[in-house]
Scaffold this motif. Structure first.
Motif, mmCIF file in Angstrom:
data_model
loop_
_atom_site.group_PDB
_atom_site.id
_atom_site.type_symbol
_atom_site.label_atom_id
_atom_site.label_comp_id
_atom_site.label_asym_id
_atom_site.label_seq_id
_atom_site.Cartn_x
_atom_site.Cartn_y
_atom_site.Cartn_z
ATOM 1 N N ASN A 151 47.762 104.893 -24.368
ATOM 2 C CA ASN A 151 47.238 104.204 -25.197
ATOM 3 C C ASN A 151 46.380 102.939 -24.461
ATOM 4 N N ALA A 152 45.122 102.547 -24.877
ATOM 5 C CA ALA A 152 44.321 101.802 -24.181
ATOM 6 C C ALA A 152 44.687 100.352 -24.394
ATOM 7 N N THR A 153 45.567 99.929 -25.220
ATOM 8 C CA THR A 153 45.891 98.588 -25.691
ATOM 9 C C THR A 153 47.209 98.329 -25.105
ATOM 10 N N THR A 154 48.369 99.228 -25.127
ATOM 11 C CA THR A 154 49.616 99.125 -24.578
ATOM 12 C C THR A 154 49.596 99.779 -23.316
ATOM 13 N N LEU A 155 49.097 100.774 -23.099
ATOM 14 C CA LEU A 155 49.337 101.613 -21.909
ATOM 15 C C LEU A 155 50.735 102.295 -21.959
ATOM 16 N N TYR A 156 51.163 102.286 -23.021
ATOM 17 C CA TYR A 156 52.457 103.491 -23.421
ATOM 18 C C TYR A 156 51.771 104.624 -23.437
#
Length: 204
Positions: A151-156
């Motif tokens: 995920n680009a925002t959380t990097l999860y």
């Protein structure tokens, strides 16, 4: 093979912020690893697909420790010793896996070993995602390449694609990732009281 795939599951998490012009695959993975190590525990739900077969389960991670729970296999690792219960064999095996073997138990652990065993490169992706390709530099590694979709925002992680040495592909769809609190070490060790009568085979 199912046991090897399941024992392939545990430790990619990340941090926030969009990628700057100077950001590289290595810096993304470094930040993801740093955030994971800062969490007291992580729980992820996943679905594995290989050769048309699907299987779902959950993975709980706390530092170097992890547990895997699925209908077919349950596994506990306390940082040194691993217990694996298979409903197919009806027994628990005890092992002390090497760092390389842990990658096959826990693909999330690849994030912490990429500098030694993989070459990391960024892959062009939509703005909502960050994709990193890891290519093995060790010819003996059973996992030849990994494509991590974050995920680009959380990097999860949202997806992990593995290509094995026999060219078999394994897709792990991560349906949820959440941080949790402190967990006791006993959570990451096999409790025989919960499995009465189950034979235990020590393979160490």
């Amino acid at each position: 093979m199912l046991k090897r795939i399941l024992l392939l599951i545990a430790v990619i998490t990340g941090c926030c912020s969009a990628v700057s012009g100077a950001e590289t695959a290595t810096s993304i993975l470094d930040r993801a690893s740093a955030k994971f190590k800062g969490e007291k525990s992580i729980q992820a739900a996943y679905t594995i697909t290989t050769e048309g077969h699907k299987q779902s389960g959950t993975l709980t991670i706390a530092g170097d420790r992890f547990t895997i729970a699925s209908p077919q296999i349950s596994s506990w690792y306390d940082g040194k010793t691993q217990w694996t219960y298979s409903t197919q064999t009806g027994e628990v095996n005890i092992t002390e896996p090497t760092p390389e073997e842990l990658q096959q138990v826990n693909p999330f652990a690849i994030i912490n070993s990429f500098r030694k065993l993989y070459k990391a490169t960024l892959v062009k992706s939509p703005a909502s995602e960050k994709v990193v390709r890891l290519t093995s530099v060790d010819p003996k590694n059973d996992i030849k390449s990994v494509v991590l979709t974050l995920n680009a925002t959380t990097l999860y992680p949202t997806k992990i694609d593995l290509t094995m040495g026999n060219r078999r592909t394994v897709t792990i769809q991560v349906t949820s990732v959440k941080a949790g609190g402190q967990l006791p070490v006993s959570d990451f060790r096999f409790n025989p009281n919960k499995y009465p009568g189950i034979p235990v085979v020590d393979l160490r």
